[in-house]
Design an enzyme around this catalytic site. Structure first.
Site, PDB file in Angstrom:
ATOM      1  N   ASN A 163      -1.209   2.318  -3.433  1.00 25.96           N
ATOM      2  CA  ASN A 163      -1.055   0.849  -3.235  1.00 25.96           C
ATOM      3  C   ASN A 163       0.129   0.434  -4.061  1.00 25.96           C
ATOM      4  O   ASN A 163       1.231  -0.226  -3.874  1.00 25.96           O
ATOM      5  CB  ASN A 163      -2.368   0.034  -3.209  1.00 25.96           C
ATOM      6  CG  ASN A 163      -3.115   0.320  -2.202  1.00 25.96           C
ATOM      7  OD1 ASN A 163      -2.945   0.988  -1.184  1.00 25.96           O
ATOM      8  ND2 ASN A 163      -4.623  -0.233  -2.437  1.00 25.96           N
ATOM      9  N   ASN A 179      -1.753  -1.269   4.370  1.00 28.18           N
ATOM     10  CA  ASN A 179      -2.229   0.105   4.955  1.00 28.18           C
ATOM     11  C   ASN A 179      -1.205   0.864   5.857  1.00 28.18           C
ATOM     12  O   ASN A 179      -1.075   2.076   5.312  1.00 28.18           O
ATOM     13  CB  ASN A 179      -3.341  -0.265   6.100  1.00 28.18           C
ATOM     14  CG  ASN A 179      -4.709  -0.421   5.388  1.00 28.18           C
ATOM     15  OD1 ASN A 179      -4.962   0.292   4.910  1.00 28.18           O
ATOM     16  ND2 ASN A 179      -5.076  -1.755   5.299  1.00 28.18           N
ATOM     17  N   LYS A 217      -6.580 -12.010   5.169  1.00 20.61           N
ATOM     18  CA  LYS A 217      -6.962 -10.538   4.730  1.00 20.61           C
ATOM     19  C   LYS A 217      -6.237  -9.576   5.760  1.00 20.61           C
ATOM     20  O   LYS A 217      -5.876  -8.528   5.313  1.00 20.61           O
ATOM     21  CB  LYS A 217      -8.682 -10.565   5.038  1.00 20.61           C
ATOM     22  CG  LYS A 217      -9.015  -9.122   4.981  1.00 20.61           C
ATOM     23  CD  LYS A 217      -8.762  -8.302   3.629  1.00 20.61           C
ATOM     24  CE  LYS A 217      -9.032  -6.839   3.531  1.00 20.61           C
ATOM     25  NZ  LYS A 217     -10.621  -6.376   3.678  1.00 20.61           N
TER      26      LYS A 217
END
Length: 297
Positions: A196, A186, A178
């Site tokens: 994104n 980010n 993650k």
């Protein structure tokens, strides 16, 4: 069962809504105003064309909690403050952490709780106002026991099909994967001001993301690199229209979680005497954007 949600942001609200379908839920907020609105109006979730309102309790996080299980759904920098100065307020038999990054792991061992779980949220969530959250992308929440027994979290097996939980044995690999997603998506979306999907739709952006991937993967000693690289690209495609949380923070002039994400990577690099020029460059730029957004506030 009494479930407490510490944090009234997008993830906290989304978690509270789905947990309220089978448990008594209390949301612990930063502001009195949000708590009052949630008690008066309920918590509304918008998922596609469907809108549902859930009854929850809410109170400011100013005194000890009193729940069977606590979900920690605050930003990493707020969590650090809680775990260093207000840990006595976290009264519960079990606690689940829902943070990005890995900065909180150093504090977990100090907690008195018998059962502790770590989790990563793969849903898309956008907070509209104090009582409304949009479920922008249905995913899953992966979780793993850090200390205690798995049965203490058996209620996670009974959650809505729109908010499923998947147990994994290896919490460290789960968090690292993650972290890689957060590191690659980010900072770049925040600085480029793009959703994104643009990171894979435009070759120069994808190449920049790939260069960052190789640097961070070496620092963190990531195995199965091809699988994780493909996973990150898939996330970009699946959430193509989404604006990352860091991008939204920059646009709103809020503090980002860059310290929990890239600063962690840079710290690991320094410990090993490994250069991290791309990570350091991006970190510095994001911190500059934070200062720029904070002027006058």
């Amino acid at each position: 069962m009494r479930i407490g949600i510490v944090g009234g942001g997008a993830v906290g609200l989304l978690t509270a809504a789905y947990m309220s379908q089978s448990a008594h839920v209390t949301i612990y907020t930063r502001r009195h105003e949000q708590a009052e609105k949630l008690c008066a109006n309920g918590l509304t979730v918008i998922c596609g064309d469907e809108k549902t309102t859930h009854r929850v309790q809410a109170t400011p996080f100013v005194c000890e909690t009193n729940d069977d299980v606590l979900f920690m759904a605050v930003k990493q920098y707020d969590l650090t403050n809680i775990l260093t100065t207000h840990v006595h307020m976290l009264q519960a038999n079990a606690i689940i952490f829902l943070q990005n990054g890995m900065g909180h792991i150093r504090y977990v061992s100090r907690l008195p709780h018998e059962h502790i779980a770590l989790a990563v949220v793969e849903h898309g969530a956008l907070k509209v106002d104090d009582t409304t959250v949009v479920h922008t992308g249905v995913g899953q929440t992966k979780w793993s026991v850090w200390r205690g027994e798995q049965h203490a979290f058996s209620f996670l097996l009974r959650t809505s099909s729109r908010f499923p939980f998947q147990y994994v044995d290896d919490w460290e690999t789960m968090l690292l994967e993650k972290l890689m997603v957060n590191v690659l998506i980010n900072p770049l979306t925040a600085l480029l001001r793009v959703p994104n999907g643009m990171l894979v739709a435009h070759d120069p952006y994808r190449q920049a993301m790939e260069q960052l991937f190789h640097e961070v993967a070496s620092i963190l000693h990531i195995e199965q690199r091809e699988r994780i690289w493909q996973h990150v690209q898939t996330i970009c495609c699946q959430t193509a229209a989404n604006r990352s949380s860091m991008l939204r923070d920059i646009e709103s002039g809020r503090r980002t979680e860059i310290d929990a994400i890239l600063a962690y990577v840079i710290e690991r690099a320094n410990e090993q005497h490994i250069p991290a020029p791309i990570s350091t460059f991006l970190y510095t730029l994001v911190k500059g954007k934070e200062l720029e957004g904070g002027k006058g506030r």
